[in-house]
Write an enzyme that holds these catalytic residues in place. Structure first.
Site, PDB file in Angstrom:
ATOM      1  N   ASP A 201     -19.826 -17.579  35.973  1.00 53.22           N
ATOM      2  CA  ASP A 201     -19.817 -17.754  37.488  1.00 53.22           C
ATOM      3  C   ASP A 201     -18.483 -18.084  37.497  1.00 53.22           C
ATOM      4  OD1 ASP A 201     -20.759 -17.153  39.658  1.00 53.22           O
ATOM      5  OD2 ASP A 201     -21.106 -18.766  40.177  1.00 53.22           O
ATOM      6  N   GLU A 243     -16.528 -13.091  35.289  1.00 50.72           N
ATOM      7  CA  GLU A 243     -15.947 -13.600  37.164  1.00 50.72           C
ATOM      8  C   GLU A 243     -14.427 -13.893  37.135  1.00 50.72           C
ATOM      9  OE1 GLU A 243     -18.381 -13.464  41.246  1.00 50.72           O
ATOM     10  OE2 GLU A 243     -18.077 -15.299  39.873  1.00 50.72           O
TER      11      GLU A 243
END
Length: 553
Positions: A201, A243
């Site tokens: 993330d 990401e």
């Protein structure tokens, strides 16, 4: 260093345990329920499951506010239940990827509680502090319009702490070697329990320099190499899926010039251009984005998606392009979010138009990347715009026409199941679509099979073929003396295109992979193809020998 590039030609399925399947009837999805649905996912044909956060959390940001990295949130089950799930997935040949959320923790994490309570605690330096509120505290917010600052005063600590995201998610000081060592320990723990990799993330924020004195954060790319080395030492075929919504010129910094950092990254650049292409019927910016993200190490791979659990971020489009996408897919203010994106699911964005849905997914599956689909999109699930922020597209999975879509037997599901309108569970559910040969579910299963049977897309060199029409995109993939050509008409009207498939021989055959509607080149070696509105074709390039054999038969 790596002995299995399974991710180059895979299909990844993203789901939230919380909203997928409730086995114990408390209204919250759990690992027991997910394990019961493994045969469904196996039948769909996916290679890997990506789990959104499921560790212990106060749940203020859908689990991205982690308070214990080494446990399962009790609402979803136990570590034993998690291992049963990973074991069941492995039996079916499905790998498991989980979210690695280490840019920040919850403010309820014991590390932060200790850090704010004791200035002499070693955990104090695990977070970012300042005696005064920095002048740029109102800049760099991830959630503008909802988030007011990136620095919040803490009464116990008598200092301001830094948080790139919400105020209850204090940023970890990832430059601290002790924090980096803990991140490796977290990865090692879950690898031992059957995980095959991590969707990392907010990677640019994880590796950025942090502090009140930092005006222009410098990325610490070498940190990624350390993470990669550890992961490969522990499990040779495990991967990172990053990401990282970054500009193309920095892509190699994340992949590593020697392919020694992230194996995979989401291609946000292409994703945004793809939606502009669908909104405008102009494929030129999409072709340009494909070219801009062409360069990557041979063992690396892009991940591509249409919609995910966040808003559709359009921040890298021009203002004119962004307004065009808003106008087409999210014209109302309550459909938009953070001044940059659309918070809807794909099916309602396309008004449930089956032609456009098929076109969108066929196009996504035929891009030079590994496709990632989100739970419920295989049946065309809708959204609930009455729910706040991104929750509108995070409603429970619709399994059947039973109450609450068969997700739970409780009368209080964690989020309301969509029950009204054309996307209600009475009309859109797995059970009914299983019985319909031409349903969205069965069509998606066929698409997944077709994609896996064309490894040229995952492994090959991609070339944009000139069709003479900006509304029609043709891509050719070449790998190991085999070639595949895909053609997509993004126009709302029929289009006739005349193109050179790259062979230039009269009688050359394009073999339709899906329905056998082959195309034979004319005297000039060019193919003439008539496409209906929102039509698409997948071809394998045959040769003259193939044509002669067919005629003999």
């Amino acid at each position: 260093m790596i002995n299995d590039l399974w991710y180059k030609n895979a299909v990844i399925y993203c789901l939230s345990v919380e909203t997928f399947m409730d086995a114990n009837g408390d209204g919250v999805g759990d690992f027991e329920g997910l394990e019961r649905r493994l045969d469904y996912l196996s039948g769909l044909g996916v290679n890997a499951i990506w789990l959104m956060p499921f560790q212990t959390s106060p749940g203020l940001d859908d689990g991205y506010d982690v308070s214990d990295y080494y446990n399962v949130d009790p609402r979803y089950g136990t570590l034993g239940d998690f291992v049963e799930f990973t074991h069941g997935a492995k039996q079916r040949g499905i790998r498991v990827l989980i979210d690695l959320v280490v840019n920040h923790t919850s403010d309820q994490h014991p590390w932060f509680k200790e850090a704010r309570s004791n200035p002499d605690s070693p955990y104090r330096d695990w977070y970012i502090w300042s005696d005064k509120k920095p002048a740029n505290a109102d800049e760099g917010m991830v959630f503008p319009g909802v988030q007011e600052s990136t620095w919040t005063y803490d009464e116990k600590a008598k200092q301001y702490y830094f948080h790139r995201f919400y105020h209850f998610q204090p940023d970890l000081n990832t430059s601290n070697p002790m924090v980096q060592a803990e991140i490796l320990k977290i990865m090692g723990f879950w690898i031992q329990l059957g995980v095959s990799g991590f969707r990392v993330d907010a990677v640019p924020f994880v590796i950025a320099q942090k502090g009140a004195e930092v005006k222009r954060p410098r990325p610490q790319y070498e940190m990624l190499r350390g993470f990669r080395e550890f992961l490969q030492w522990r499990l040779g075929d495990s991967i990172f899926l990053a990401e990282a919504n970054v500009v193309p010129k920095t892509n190699l910094q994340y992949f590593g010039h020697d392919s020694d950092r992230m194996q995979m990254m989401f291609n946000f650049h292409v994703n945004q251009a793809l939606f502009y292409a669908m909104a405008s019927s102009d494929t030129r910016p999409l072709a340009k984005a494909l070219d801009a993200t062409r360069e990557k190490p041979s063992t690396a791979q892009w991940g591509i998606f249409l919609r995910n659990h966040d808003e559709l971020d359009l921040g890298r489009l021009t203002e004119t392009q962004r307004e065009k996408v808003f106008e087409e897919f999210g014209p109302d203010k309550d459909m938009q979010l953070y001044h940059r994106g659309i918070r809807r699911r794909l099916a309602p964005m396309l008004e449930g138009d089956r032609r456009r849905l098929e076109l969108a997914y066929s196009l996504m599956f035929s891009l030079p990347a590994t496709p990632v689909i989100r739970y419920g999109d295989e049946i065309g699930m809708g959204d609930d715009l009455s729910l706040p922020e991104r929750n509108c597209a995070r409603t429970p999975m619709q399994w059947s026409p039973e109450p609450h879509g068969g997700f739970t037997k409780s009368d209080k599901p964690i989020l309301p199941v969509i029950n009204d309108g054309p996307f209600g569970y009475s009309y859109v559910n797995v059970a009914d679509q299983k019985r319909e040969a031409e349903s969205m579910l069965n069509w998606t299963e066929r698409l997944i099979r077709m994609r896996k049977e064309t490894p040229e897309i995952g492994w090959g060199e991609c070339t944009v073929v000139d069709t003479g029409d900006d509304g029609v995109l043709a891509l050719r993939f070449d790998w190991r003396n085999n070639s595949v050509l895909t053609v997509h008409n993004l126009l709302s009207r029929p289009a006739e295109v005349n193109f050179d498939a790259g062979v230039g021989e009269e009688g050359h055959l394009l073999i339709d992979i899906a329905d056998g509607g082959n195309s034979r080149a004319g005297k000039n070696g060019r193919h003439r193809l008539l496409l209906e509105a929102y039509d698409y074709r997948w071809f394998r390039l045959g040769g003259l020998d193939y044509l002669l054999k067919r005629e003999e038969i």
